[in-house]
Design a protein around this motif. Structure first.
Motif, PDB file in Angstrom:
ATOM      1  N   GLY A  91       0.798  -1.223   0.000  1.00 38.76           N
ATOM      2  CA  GLY A  91       0.000   0.000   0.000  1.00 38.76           C
ATOM      3  C   GLY A  91       0.822   1.260   0.000  1.00 38.76           C
ATOM      4  O   GLY A  91       0.441   2.264  -0.620  1.00 38.76           O
ATOM      5  N   SER A  92       1.966   1.234   0.665  1.00 42.35           N
ATOM      6  CA  SER A  92       2.810   2.433   0.688  1.00 42.35           C
ATOM      7  C   SER A  92       3.390   2.715  -0.690  1.00 42.35           C
ATOM      8  O   SER A  92       3.560   3.887  -1.071  1.00 42.35           O
ATOM      9  CB  SER A  92       3.933   2.277   1.720  1.00 42.35           C
ATOM     10  N   LEU A  93       3.684   1.660  -1.465  1.00 46.06           N
ATOM     11  CA  LEU A  93       4.148   1.862  -2.841  1.00 46.06           C
ATOM     12  C   LEU A  93       3.049   2.492  -3.685  1.00 46.06           C
ATOM     13  O   LEU A  93       3.298   3.393  -4.498  1.00 46.06           O
ATOM     14  CB  LEU A  93       4.584   0.529  -3.454  1.00 46.06           C
ATOM     15  N   PHE A  94       1.811   2.021  -3.499  1.00 40.68           N
ATOM     16  CA  PHE A  94       0.709   2.597  -4.269  1.00 40.68           C
ATOM     17  C   PHE A  94       0.466   4.041  -3.847  1.00 40.68           C
ATOM     18  O   PHE A  94       0.185   4.907  -4.681  1.00 40.68           O
ATOM     19  CB  PHE A  94      -0.553   1.755  -4.087  1.00 40.68           C
ATOM     20  N   ASP A  95       0.583   4.325  -2.573  1.00 38.00           N
ATOM     21  CA  ASP A  95       0.454   5.709  -2.106  1.00 38.00           C
ATOM     22  C   ASP A  95       1.481   6.615  -2.776  1.00 38.00           C
ATOM     23  O   ASP A  95       1.187   7.780  -3.091  1.00 38.00           O
ATOM     24  CB  ASP A  95       0.628   5.773  -0.592  1.00 38.00           C
ATOM     25  N   GLU A  96       2.672   6.106  -2.999  1.00 36.89           N
ATOM     26  CA  GLU A  96       3.717   6.921  -3.634  1.00 36.89           C
ATOM     27  C   GLU A  96       3.303   7.359  -5.032  1.00 36.89           C
ATOM     28  O   GLU A  96       3.521   8.514  -5.418  1.00 36.89           O
ATOM     29  CB  GLU A  96       5.034   6.143  -3.695  1.00 36.89           C
ATOM     30  N   VAL A  97       2.717   6.451  -5.801  1.00 35.38           N
ATOM     31  CA  VAL A  97       2.350   6.834  -7.172  1.00 35.38           C
ATOM     32  C   VAL A  97       1.124   7.742  -7.182  1.00 35.38           C
ATOM     33  O   VAL A  97       0.983   8.588  -8.078  1.00 35.38           O
ATOM     34  CB  VAL A  97       2.141   5.598  -8.076  1.00 35.38           C
ATOM     35  N   VAL A  98       0.247   7.599  -6.193  1.00 33.60           N
ATOM     36  CA  VAL A  98      -0.891   8.520  -6.098  1.00 33.60           C
ATOM     37  C   VAL A  98      -0.394   9.919  -5.730  1.00 33.60           C
ATOM     38  O   VAL A  98      -0.854  10.927  -6.289  1.00 33.60           O
ATOM     39  CB  VAL A  98      -1.925   8.009  -5.074  1.00 33.60           C
ATOM     40  N   ASP A  99       0.568   9.994  -4.822  1.00 38.91           N
ATOM     41  CA  ASP A  99       1.185  11.280  -4.483  1.00 38.91           C
ATOM     42  C   ASP A  99       1.880  11.882  -5.709  1.00 38.91           C
ATOM     43  O   ASP A  99       1.795  13.097  -5.947  1.00 38.91           O
ATOM     44  CB  ASP A  99       2.211  11.104  -3.364  1.00 38.91           C
ATOM     45  N   LEU A 100       2.545  11.038  -6.476  1.00 32.92           N
ATOM     46  CA  LEU A 100       3.238  11.508  -7.671  1.00 32.92           C
ATOM     47  C   LEU A 100       2.249  12.092  -8.676  1.00 32.92           C
ATOM     48  O   LEU A 100       2.519  13.124  -9.300  1.00 32.92           O
ATOM     49  CB  LEU A 100       4.018  10.358  -8.312  1.00 32.92           C
ATOM     50  N   ALA A 101       1.108  11.436  -8.829  1.00 34.56           N
ATOM     51  CA  ALA A 101       0.104  11.934  -9.770  1.00 34.56           C
ATOM     52  C   ALA A 101      -0.416  13.305  -9.343  1.00 34.56           C
ATOM     53  O   ALA A 101      -0.649  14.180 -10.187  1.00 34.56           O
ATOM     54  CB  ALA A 101      -1.048  10.939  -9.878  1.00 34.56           C
ATOM     55  N   ALA A 102      -0.596  13.490  -8.046  1.00 33.92           N
ATOM     56  CA  ALA A 102      -1.039  14.799  -7.560  1.00 33.92           C
ATOM     57  C   ALA A 102      -0.008  15.872  -7.873  1.00 33.92           C
ATOM     58  O   ALA A 102      -0.357  16.991  -8.310  1.00 33.92           O
ATOM     59  CB  ALA A 102      -1.305  14.726  -6.057  1.00 33.92           C
ATOM     60  N   ALA A 103       1.263  15.550  -7.683  1.00 34.39           N
ATOM     61  CA  ALA A 103       2.329  16.505  -8.011  1.00 34.39           C
ATOM     62  C   ALA A 103       2.391  16.728  -9.519  1.00 34.39           C
ATOM     63  O   ALA A 103       2.620  17.851  -9.993  1.00 34.39           O
ATOM     64  CB  ALA A 103       3.662  15.992  -7.488  1.00 34.39           C
ATOM     65  N   GLY A 104       2.175  15.653 -10.296  1.00 35.44           N
ATOM     66  CA  GLY A 104       2.176  15.769 -11.748  1.00 35.44           C
ATOM     67  C   GLY A 104       1.068  16.675 -12.247  1.00 35.44           C
ATOM     68  O   GLY A 104       1.250  17.436 -13.201  1.00 35.44           O
ATOM     69  N   TRP A 105      -0.100  16.586 -11.606  1.00 35.20           N
ATOM     70  CA  TRP A 105      -1.211  17.458 -11.983  1.00 35.20           C
ATOM     71  C   TRP A 105      -0.826  18.922 -11.798  1.00 35.20           C
ATOM     72  O   TRP A 105      -1.108  19.772 -12.661  1.00 35.20           O
ATOM     73  CB  TRP A 105      -2.443  17.137 -11.148  1.00 35.20           C
ATOM     74  N   ASP A 106      -0.164  19.230 -10.689  1.00 35.69           N
ATOM     75  CA  ASP A 106       0.280  20.608 -10.436  1.00 35.69           C
ATOM     76  C   ASP A 106       1.221  21.082 -11.535  1.00 35.69           C
ATOM     77  O   ASP A 106       1.130  22.226 -12.004  1.00 35.69           O
ATOM     78  CB  ASP A 106       0.972  20.711  -9.077  1.00 35.69           C
ATOM     79  N   ILE A 107       2.122  20.200 -11.965  1.00 34.34           N
ATOM     80  CA  ILE A 107       3.096  20.562 -12.996  1.00 34.34           C
ATOM     81  C   ILE A 107       2.392  20.851 -14.325  1.00 34.34           C
ATOM     82  O   ILE A 107       2.646  21.868 -14.977  1.00 34.34           O
ATOM     83  CB  ILE A 107       4.135  19.436 -13.170  1.00 34.34           C
ATOM     84  N   ILE A 108       1.500  19.959 -14.724  1.00 31.29           N
ATOM     85  CA  ILE A 108       0.837  20.119 -16.020  1.00 31.29           C
ATOM     86  C   ILE A 108      -0.128  21.298 -15.993  1.00 31.29           C
ATOM     87  O   ILE A 108      -0.221  22.067 -16.956  1.00 31.29           O
ATOM     88  CB  ILE A 108       0.103  18.822 -16.424  1.00 31.29           C
ATOM     89  N   ASP A 109      -0.852  21.438 -14.891  1.00 36.68           N
ATOM     90  CA  ASP A 109      -1.825  22.527 -14.787  1.00 36.68           C
ATOM     91  C   ASP A 109      -1.146  23.895 -14.855  1.00 36.68           C
ATOM     92  O   ASP A 109      -1.740  24.859 -15.361  1.00 36.68           O
ATOM     93  CB  ASP A 109      -2.605  22.386 -13.482  1.00 36.68           C
ATOM     94  N   ALA A 110       0.097  23.974 -14.388  1.00 39.82           N
ATOM     95  CA  ALA A 110       0.822  25.245 -14.398  1.00 39.82           C
ATOM     96  C   ALA A 110       1.577  25.479 -15.704  1.00 39.82           C
ATOM     97  O   ALA A 110       2.133  26.567 -15.911  1.00 39.82           O
ATOM     98  CB  ALA A 110       1.802  25.281 -13.223  1.00 39.82           C
ATOM     99  N   ASP A 111       1.599  24.493 -16.588  1.00 34.76           N
ATOM    100  CA  ASP A 111       2.347  24.585 -17.840  1.00 34.76           C
ATOM    101  C   ASP A 111       1.438  25.132 -18.939  1.00 34.76           C
ATOM    102  O   ASP A 111       0.459  24.487 -19.314  1.00 34.76           O
ATOM    103  CB  ASP A 111       2.868  23.190 -18.228  1.00 34.76           C
ATOM    104  N   PRO A 112       1.727  26.311 -19.485  1.00 38.24           N
ATOM    105  CA  PRO A 112       0.844  26.910 -20.502  1.00 38.24           C
ATOM    106  C   PRO A 112       0.783  26.111 -21.799  1.00 38.24           C
ATOM    107  O   PRO A 112      -0.106  26.341 -22.621  1.00 38.24           O
ATOM    108  CB  PRO A 112       1.458  28.297 -20.727  1.00 38.24           C
ATOM    109  N   ARG A 113       1.684  25.169 -21.977  1.00 39.69           N
ATOM    110  CA  ARG A 113       1.664  24.360 -23.197  1.00 39.69           C
ATOM    111  C   ARG A 113       0.602  23.272 -23.156  1.00 39.69           C
ATOM    112  O   ARG A 113       0.309  22.648 -24.186  1.00 39.69           O
ATOM    113  CB  ARG A 113       3.035  23.708 -23.414  1.00 39.69           C
ATOM    114  N   TYR A 114       0.024  23.020 -21.992  1.00 44.13           N
ATOM    115  CA  TYR A 114      -0.884  21.884 -21.832  1.00 44.13           C
ATOM    116  C   TYR A 114      -2.168  22.270 -21.129  1.00 44.13           C
ATOM    117  O   TYR A 114      -2.207  23.239 -20.359  1.00 44.13           O
ATOM    118  CB  TYR A 114      -0.192  20.772 -21.021  1.00 44.13           C
ATOM    119  N   GLU A 115      -3.205  21.497 -21.405  1.00 44.66           N
ATOM    120  CA  GLU A 115      -4.427  21.540 -20.611  1.00 44.66           C
ATOM    121  C   GLU A 115      -4.649  20.142 -20.058  1.00 44.66           C
ATOM    122  O   GLU A 115      -4.434  19.146 -20.744  1.00 44.66           O
ATOM    123  CB  GLU A 115      -5.621  21.989 -21.450  1.00 44.66           C
ATOM    124  N   VAL A 116      -5.070  20.063 -18.814  1.00 47.81           N
ATOM    125  CA  VAL A 116      -5.266  18.775 -18.148  1.00 47.81           C
ATOM    126  C   VAL A 116      -6.744  18.634 -17.833  1.00 47.81           C
ATOM    127  O   VAL A 116      -7.417  19.596 -17.461  1.00 47.81           O
ATOM    128  CB  VAL A 116      -4.381  18.664 -16.888  1.00 47.81           C
TER     129      VAL A 116
END
Length: 493
Positions: free
Chosen positions: A377-402
């Motif tokens: 479960g802790s491994l799965f939590d890591e990738v869920v945390d990563l996705a949340a951070a990834g959303w922040d990156i893409i949402d802030a990037d003017p080249r992309y819409e998420v």
């Protein structure tokens, strides 16, 4: 040729052969610099097709050398942190060890006399999973080849339960063939295609599946579901099942399980939860609440080979009431005669739509006994945390819409140029970017369509992937898309 049979006389050859194979794979894993080489079908197919299968190489080392050329060199390696494509996870070592053991012993999990011990281990894991879901003391289930089979099996049981109830309630003798055309399945428009495929294979046709719209978060709209269920009843049709999804393939969205359970109960409808993707939340130390409501399901699909970091295949379907599994039972005199049930001999084939079946449960057993549920479960939590951070990156990037903030670990987005460009050309640029990136071998991403437009998709299942990897892949995609648009617009002008 008997020298190739695995037995007491060839144990040493087995040890040497497997060791050499493991060393080759280990060396490949250690030296892999990118998820794949970028080789094309036109390049590799002639090599494979040119091998004369009627002329064996005989020497195992030579066979491994050849395998390097036709497979190992160009395989897509899911363990690489820039594999961000489909629902494929890197695997944990205890499970790989289990795979080696089960392949060599080669138990068949259909009957007790072919799998003493294995039968009990599988049953114990089913009980453990059912308890994690909260299905209650009458729960049971079976390991399957994957989510599609688990969904099919569950809907087969739902179909036969609906037919049984309809026949029982009829005021005249009613044939099953008269009931089938009246059955309907309700599922969100974002659910897995196997729901429609199952309906077709169950003799109901694709049209028996009612696609319920989703809300802005790509979750089933339960207000529409309520209306559809009422309309179904008013037309004299039978709501056979409601399929909720806990982790859609494209968005990782989780349908509102408590409300769906309430509606299913009101209409006397079987509730199936496809948690093939989201089942990792069952062992999450922090996010188990996202699956609240799953305990009300009549059946559940779980794919350990998606979010429990298990090798393919490792899946299961579970039911609240073990008696419903009898819809798939057939007693063959040579295999599982009725007397065996009377003698309380546990035969797994009594519950399965498969006969011969691998001991895939051993991989999960080895994993739990080595790492524990919290470790997975802790491994799965890591990738869920990563996705949340990834959303922040893409949402802030003017080249992309998420599209939507992820509930689990999937990000759906698309490149959007700064200048005004025709929508169809933007679609082509996104598709080209995905293809070009794959051809380069630098990274692998997936793609899908949202509201008819072409989008890109990150499926994050590797705890080794970092935000730096995400940022680098976004730069590569943008570069390919910009190059395509530049060349396309130059031709138009």
């Amino acid at each position: 040729m008997r020298s190739h049979l695995l037995n007491e006389t060839t144990a040493e050859l087995y040890r040497r052969s497997v060791t050499e194979g493991v060393e080759r794979v280990a060396a490949k894993l250690a030296s892999t610099q990118r998820p794949h080489t970028g080789i094309s079908v036109d390049e590799l197919a002639p090599v494979v097709n040119g091998i004369d299968l009627d002329r064996p190489l005989e020497d195992p080392a030579a066979v491994l050398d050849e395998l390097e050329e036709v497979y190992l060199r160009d395989a897509v390696y899911f363990h690489h942190p820039r594999y961000l494509g489909h629902l494929n996870c890197p695997v944990v070592i205890p499970a790989v060890l289990g795979e080696a053991v089960l392949s060599a012993v080669n138990s068949s999990l259909d009957t007790w006399d072919q799998s003493i011990g294995g039968t009990l281990i599988e049953r114990r894991l089913i009980d453990w999973t059912a308890a994690r879901i909260g299905l209650g003391p009458d729960a049971d289930g079976i390991f399957t080849s994957g989510g599609s089979q688990s969904n099919f099996h569950s809907l087969l049981l739902a179909r036969d339960e609906a037919c049984r109830k309809a026949v029982q309630a009829a005021d005249r003798p009613l044939a099953k063939s008269e009931v089938l055309p009246r059955l309907r399945i309700f599922t969100s428009e974002a659910s897995h295609f196997s729901v429609k495929k199952s309906a077709a294979m169950l003799g109901m046709g694709y049209e028996a599946v009612i696609a319920v719209p989703v809300d802005r978060n790509r979750r089933m709209d339960t207000s529409v579901l309520a209306l559809e269920l009422e309309e179904c009843a008013s037309e004299g049709l039978i709501p056979m099942a409601v399929v909720a999804t806990a982790g859609t393939t494209d968005f990782g969205s989780i349908d509102p399980l408590p409300e769906i359970a309430r509606l299913a109960a009101e209409h006397g409808t079987w509730m199936h939860v496809d948690a093939a993707y989201g089942c990792g939340l069952l062992v999450s130390p922090t996010r188990r609440h996202l699956l609240d409501g799953i305990e009300h399901a009549d059946s559940v699909t779980v794919d350990y080979h998606k979010s429990f970091f298990q090798p393919v295949s490792s899946s299961a379907m579970l039911v609240r009431n073990r008696d419903t599994l009898k819809h798939a039972t057939y007693h063959a005199d040579y295999l599982n005669p009725r007397r065996m049930a009377e003698e309380r001999i546990p035969n797994q084939v009594d519950k399965s739509i498969q006969t011969t079946r691998r001991f895939d449960a051993l991989k999960l057993w080895m994993t739990l006994r080595t790492m524990g549920a919290d470790g997975i479960g802790s491994l799965f939590d890591e990738v869920v945390d990563l996705a949340a951070a990834g959303w922040d990156i893409i949402d802030a990037d003017p080249r992309y819409e998420v599209v939507v903030r992820p509930q689990i670990s999937t990000l759906v987005f698309r490149y959007v140029p700064a200048d005004d460009v025709r929508p169809d050309l933007v679609d082509e640029a996104n598709l080209h970017a995905r293809k070009a990136l794959f051809a380069s071998g630098e990274a692998v991403v997936a793609g899908t369509k949202v509201d008819g437009r072409q989008y890109l998709k990150f499926t994050l299942l590797n705890p080794q992937t970092t935000t730096a990897d995400i940022a680098a892949v976004l730069d590569l995609l943008a570069s390919h898309a910009e190059q395509y648009l530049g060349e396309s617009l130059a031709v138009v002008s």
